[in-house]
Design a protein around this motif. Structure first.
Motif: not given
Length: 107
Positions: A76-90
């Motif tokens: 869950r933490l890994n998925y969340k971290r990946m999502g946060q990294q993607l959100i920063v690019t938007l």
């Protein structure tokens, strides 16, 4: 570099995976509580779902559930971290996309 649509699609997939992880964690935690209750109320052997376990085996089962819980929390933490990294690019999000991002961050 991914386009905005591709990034949003990946975030949608991650959100679905996070929902699935949440469901499995709830099931695992309920089963853990059931085992703890049965273990504390048992004398001699522990009856779990109609099957008799020795106290040692029941303890081993509880330890395995603890490992599963730890693994699910790390996933869950890994998925969340990946999502946060993607959100920063938007950038330049529509109102609907911004709402979706807020929903994702709640997980």
């Amino acid at each position: 570099m991914m386009t905005k649509d591709q990034t949003m699609m990946v975030l949608m997939v991650l959100k679905k995976k996070l929902q699935g992880i949440r469901f499995f964690r709830v099931v695992e935690e309920l089963f853990s509580l059931y085992i703890i209750f049965k273990f504390l109320t048992a004398t001699g052997q522990v009856q779990l779902l109609g099957v008799a376990f020795s106290e040692g085996r029941a303890t081993s089962l509880m330890l395995l559930l603890l490992v599963i819980d730890f693994s699910l929390s790390r996933i869950r933490l890994n998925y969340k971290r990946m999502g946060q990294q993607l959100i920063v690019t938007l950038k330049d999000l529509t109102e609907q996309e911004a709402l979706f991002i807020q929903q994702f961050q709640r997980f």
